[in-house]
Design a protein around this motif. Structure first.
Motif, PDB file in Angstrom:
ATOM      1  N   ARG A 103       0.819 -10.726  -8.845  1.00 41.46           N
ATOM      2  CA  ARG A 103       0.665 -11.890  -7.963  1.00 41.46           C
ATOM      3  C   ARG A 103       2.027 -12.362  -7.445  1.00 41.46           C
ATOM      4  NH1 ARG A 103      -3.864 -13.985  -7.735  1.00 41.46           N
ATOM      5  NH2 ARG A 103      -4.482 -13.360  -9.827  1.00 41.46           N
ATOM      6  N   ARG A 104       3.070 -12.174  -8.246  1.00 41.87           N
ATOM      7  CA  ARG A 104       4.425 -12.570  -7.826  1.00 41.87           C
ATOM      8  C   ARG A 104       4.875 -11.850  -6.570  1.00 41.87           C
ATOM      9  NH1 ARG A 104       7.071 -12.236 -13.810  1.00 41.87           N
ATOM     10  NH2 ARG A 104       6.025 -14.092 -14.590  1.00 41.87           N
ATOM     11  N   ASN A 105       4.328 -10.663  -6.342  1.00 41.10           N
ATOM     12  CA  ASN A 105       4.717  -9.861  -5.183  1.00 41.10           C
ATOM     13  C   ASN A 105       3.748  -9.990  -4.011  1.00 41.10           C
ATOM     14  OD1 ASN A 105       6.953  -8.852  -6.573  1.00 41.10           O
ATOM     15  ND2 ASN A 105       5.708  -7.294  -7.551  1.00 41.10           N
ATOM     16  N   ALA A 106       2.836 -10.938  -4.104  1.00 39.42           N
ATOM     17  CA  ALA A 106       1.830 -11.107  -3.051  1.00 39.42           C
ATOM     18  C   ALA A 106       1.957 -12.451  -2.338  1.00 39.42           C
ATOM     19  CB  ALA A 106       0.435 -10.974  -3.652  1.00 39.42           C
ATOM     20  N   GLY A 107       2.970 -13.217  -2.668  1.00 42.95           N
ATOM     21  CA  GLY A 107       3.082 -14.579  -2.152  1.00 42.95           C
ATOM     22  C   GLY A 107       3.159 -14.708  -0.649  1.00 42.95           C
ATOM     23  N   ASP A 108       3.668 -13.703   0.030  1.00 37.85           N
ATOM     24  CA  ASP A 108       3.807 -13.807   1.486  1.00 37.85           C
ATOM     25  C   ASP A 108       2.734 -13.018   2.244  1.00 37.85           C
ATOM     26  OD1 ASP A 108       4.754 -11.311   0.759  1.00 37.85           O
ATOM     27  OD2 ASP A 108       6.442 -11.342   2.166  1.00 37.85           O
ATOM     28  N   ILE A 109       1.673 -12.605   1.547  1.00 40.88           N
ATOM     29  CA  ILE A 109       0.565 -11.894   2.194  1.00 40.88           C
ATOM     30  C   ILE A 109      -0.552 -12.896   2.493  1.00 40.88           C
ATOM     31  CG2 ILE A 109      -1.191 -10.092   1.955  1.00 40.88           C
ATOM     32  CD1 ILE A 109       0.704  -8.664  -0.018  1.00 40.88           C
ATOM     33  N   ALA A 110      -1.010 -12.923   3.726  1.00 38.62           N
ATOM     34  CA  ALA A 110      -2.147 -13.770   4.099  1.00 38.62           C
ATOM     35  C   ALA A 110      -3.409 -13.170   3.491  1.00 38.62           C
ATOM     36  CB  ALA A 110      -2.271 -13.869   5.612  1.00 38.62           C
ATOM     37  N   CYS A 150      -9.511  -9.448   6.395  1.00 39.86           N
ATOM     38  CA  CYS A 150      -9.718  -8.651   5.179  1.00 39.86           C
ATOM     39  C   CYS A 150      -9.072  -7.278   5.292  1.00 39.86           C
ATOM     40  CB  CYS A 150     -11.211  -8.533   4.878  1.00 39.86           C
ATOM     41  SG  CYS A 150     -11.947 -10.101   4.363  1.00 39.86           S
ATOM     42  N   ASP A 151      -9.187  -6.649   6.451  1.00 43.55           N
ATOM     43  CA  ASP A 151      -8.590  -5.336   6.663  1.00 43.55           C
ATOM     44  C   ASP A 151      -7.070  -5.417   6.537  1.00 43.55           C
ATOM     45  OD1 ASP A 151      -8.718  -2.565   7.231  1.00 43.55           O
ATOM     46  OD2 ASP A 151      -8.416  -2.934   9.369  1.00 43.55           O
ATOM     47  N   GLU A 155      -4.776  -3.806   3.410  1.00 43.83           N
ATOM     48  CA  GLU A 155      -3.741  -2.804   3.687  1.00 43.83           C
ATOM     49  C   GLU A 155      -2.352  -3.297   3.274  1.00 43.83           C
ATOM     50  OE1 GLU A 155      -4.384   0.292   4.242  1.00 43.83           O
ATOM     51  OE2 GLU A 155      -6.523  -0.093   4.509  1.00 43.83           O
ATOM     52  N   SER A 156      -2.088  -4.582   3.443  1.00 44.88           N
ATOM     53  CA  SER A 156      -0.800  -5.143   3.022  1.00 44.88           C
ATOM     54  C   SER A 156      -0.645  -5.064   1.506  1.00 44.88           C
ATOM     55  CB  SER A 156      -0.671  -6.591   3.484  1.00 44.88           C
ATOM     56  OG  SER A 156      -0.644  -6.659   4.887  1.00 44.88           O
ATOM     57  N   VAL A 157      -1.705  -5.408   0.793  1.00 43.81           N
ATOM     58  CA  VAL A 157      -1.675  -5.325  -0.675  1.00 43.81           C
ATOM     59  C   VAL A 157      -1.528  -3.867  -1.093  1.00 43.81           C
ATOM     60  CG1 VAL A 157      -3.062  -5.646  -2.761  1.00 43.81           C
ATOM     61  CG2 VAL A 157      -2.956  -7.467  -1.040  1.00 43.81           C
ATOM     62  N   TRP A 158      -2.300  -2.989  -0.497  1.00 46.76           N
ATOM     63  CA  TRP A 158      -2.305  -1.576  -0.878  1.00 46.76           C
ATOM     64  C   TRP A 158      -0.913  -0.960  -0.751  1.00 46.76           C
ATOM     65  CZ3 TRP A 158      -5.767   1.041  -3.500  1.00 46.76           C
ATOM     66  CH2 TRP A 158      -5.692   2.437  -3.540  1.00 46.76           C
ATOM     67  N   LYS A 159      -0.207  -1.296   0.324  1.00 47.90           N
ATOM     68  CA  LYS A 159       1.135  -0.736   0.550  1.00 47.90           C
ATOM     69  C   LYS A 159       2.118  -1.135  -0.549  1.00 47.90           C
ATOM     70  CE  LYS A 159       0.755  -0.442   5.524  1.00 47.90           C
ATOM     71  NZ  LYS A 159       1.059  -1.108   6.797  1.00 47.90           N
ATOM     72  N   ARG A 160       1.982  -2.339  -1.080  1.00 44.93           N
ATOM     73  CA  ARG A 160       2.914  -2.843  -2.092  1.00 44.93           C
ATOM     74  C   ARG A 160       2.489  -2.513  -3.524  1.00 44.93           C
ATOM     75  NH1 ARG A 160       4.467  -8.961  -0.262  1.00 44.93           N
ATOM     76  NH2 ARG A 160       5.083  -8.404   1.849  1.00 44.93           N
ATOM     77  N   ALA A 161       1.220  -2.246  -3.709  1.00 48.37           N
ATOM     78  CA  ALA A 161       0.666  -2.130  -5.061  1.00 48.37           C
ATOM     79  C   ALA A 161       1.074  -0.830  -5.745  1.00 48.37           C
ATOM     80  CB  ALA A 161      -0.857  -2.247  -4.996  1.00 48.37           C
TER      81      ALA A 161
END
Length: 170
Positions: A103-110, A150-151, A155-161
């Motif tokens: 979650r710490r790495n998701a703070g700037d993802i809408a 949602c799309d 995709e933003s989460v997937w790239k960082r995960a």
């Protein structure tokens, strides 16, 4: 939608992709599998959730890309350790790709306000839970703004995960 398709029908009719974004640190703590896991009772996840395993395996066998991303607090909760422990035997075994993002790495993802499934980048199945993580209801929509959110979020989460095999849940 009048006469919306069931979850099984959505998977059966899916042609290209089914993606799932999970954002809670606990789900359905009343699930007997979770309580068995807490008690140290060994079980085969693919056998325990045979219907799910068959559903996903059928989709991935048809060439549908099934991806699941989990945004989790770290250190992870006991429930997330349970999910991590059953992922290989259930999700990966059925052909899903799974990634984890702190979650710490998701703070700037809408992100949308709820977990969701997105089928073929056309239909969003929104999962609604109560405060304890118990299923309440689902909502199916093809609203263009929500589909796009949602799309893009997935995709933003997937790239960082981090891929499941590389993620440290302990």
């Amino acid at each position: 939608m009048t006469n919306p398709p069931t979850f099984e029908e959505l998977f059966r009719d899916c042609r290209q992709s089914a993606v799932h974004l999970e954002m809670r640190d606990a789900y359905m703590k009343s699930d007997p599998a979770f309580t068995d896991w807490q008690a140290g009772t060994a079980f085969d996840p693919a056998e325990r959730w045979a219907d799910w395993h068959r559903l996903v395996t059928a989709a991935t066998s048809r060439g549908v890309g099934v991806r699941r991303a989990r945004i989790v607090s770290t250190p992870v909760s006991e429930y997330i350790r349970f999910e991590y422990d059953v992922t290989d035997g259930l999700n990966i075994a059925a052909g899903e790709e799974v990634r984890w993002l702190s979650r710490r790495n998701a703070g700037d993802i809408a992100l949308p306000g709820n977990d969701f499934w997105l089928f073929d980048s056309l239909l969003v199945l929104v999962n609604h839970f109560d405060g304890e993580g118990e299923n309440m209801e689902v909502e199916l929509t093809d609203a263009p703004d929500l589909v796009q959110l949602c799309d893009t979020a997935f995709e933003s989460v997937w790239k960082r995960a981090t891929p499941h095999a590389e993620f440290q849940a302990s």
